[in-house]
Design an enzyme around this catalytic site. Structure first.
Site, PDB file in Angstrom:
ATOM      1  N   LYS A  17      73.377  71.158  44.244  1.00  0.00           N
ATOM      2  CA  LYS A  17      73.923  72.280  44.813  1.00  0.00           C
ATOM      3  C   LYS A  17      75.082  72.698  43.889  1.00  0.00           C
ATOM      4  CE  LYS A  17      73.248  70.628  49.425  1.00  0.00           C
ATOM      5  NZ  LYS A  17      71.900  71.110  49.718  1.00  0.00           N
ATOM      6  N   CYS A  18      74.724  73.156  42.606  1.00  0.00           N
ATOM      7  CA  CYS A  18      75.706  73.274  41.558  1.00  0.00           C
ATOM      8  C   CYS A  18      75.047  74.637  41.045  1.00  0.00           C
ATOM      9  CB  CYS A  18      75.627  72.234  40.609  1.00  0.00           C
ATOM     10  SG  CYS A  18      76.704  72.613  39.140  1.00  0.00           S
ATOM     11  N   GLY A  19      75.795  75.473  40.508  1.00  0.00           N
ATOM     12  CA  GLY A  19      75.288  76.694  39.619  1.00  0.00           C
ATOM     13  C   GLY A  19      74.424  76.072  38.617  1.00  0.00           C
TER      14      GLY A  19
END
Length: 190
Positions: A60-62
């Site tokens: 759930k990271c850029g």
């Protein structure tokens, strides 16, 4: 007699210190055991002779779309002696909250990853996994040492288990500087 005892004690101390320094110098990534995403033990010595890209990952990271780039690089070089070792970690913004089973499902269904995934570990701070203690230490490589700053930090490891380069999160796995170094390392010792 006391002077002789002090001399012997000093000599023993110097000998022990030099042994510890030699031990650290000879250490490599192959000295570690970890668990795969299914919880099975993995001795990293099984990767001897391969060029490795070790990366801490999060769902759930850029930077999560780098899974696609990682898979592309893996497919390009896997038959030439290259492996990617991905270690999920939740230290940065709690961006890897899932269980190992959820992480595996996410990676395989969303990005069709085929490179090895490992159990979630701690890569920075309290409880840091021994592998990441080594990767970020000056014992491994003074030029690549230092705390992990964010998800998708990458370490390139030579065929002999030594760290040769570190790439921070913004550097994509398929950037020219990474692939050139991979190709250089793969060409060594042919």
């Amino acid at each position: 007699m006391i002077k002789l005892s002090l001399l012997v004690a000093g000599a023993l101390f110097l000998f022990a210190t030099s042994l510890r320094a030699e031990e650290k110098k000879d250490k490599s990534i192959y000295d570690f055991n970890v668990k795969d995403i299914d919880g099975k033990p993995v001795d990293l010595s099984q990767y001897k002779g391969k060029v490795l890209l070790v990366v801490n990952v999060a769902s759930k990271c850029g930077f999560t779309p780098q899974y696609k780039n990682l898979e592309a690089v893996y497919e390009q070089y896997k038959d030439k002696g290259f492996e990617i070792l991905a270690f999920p970690a939740n230290e940065f913004g709690k961006q890897e909250p899932g269980t190992n089973a959820e992480i595996k499902e996410f990676c395989t269904s969303k990005y069709d990853t085929k490179f090895p995934l490992f159990s979630k570990i701690v890569v920075k701070g309290d409880g840091q996994a021994p592998l990441y203690q080594y990767l970020t230490s000056t014992d491994a490589n003074q030029k690549t040492a230092g705390d992990i700053k964010w998800n998708f930090t990458k370490f390139l490891v030579s065929k002999d288990g030594k760290i040769v380069a570190r790439y921070e999160s913004k550097v994509k796995p398929d950037d020219k500087e990474v692939t050139t170094t991979i190709e250089t390392e793969l060409a060594k010792g042919k």
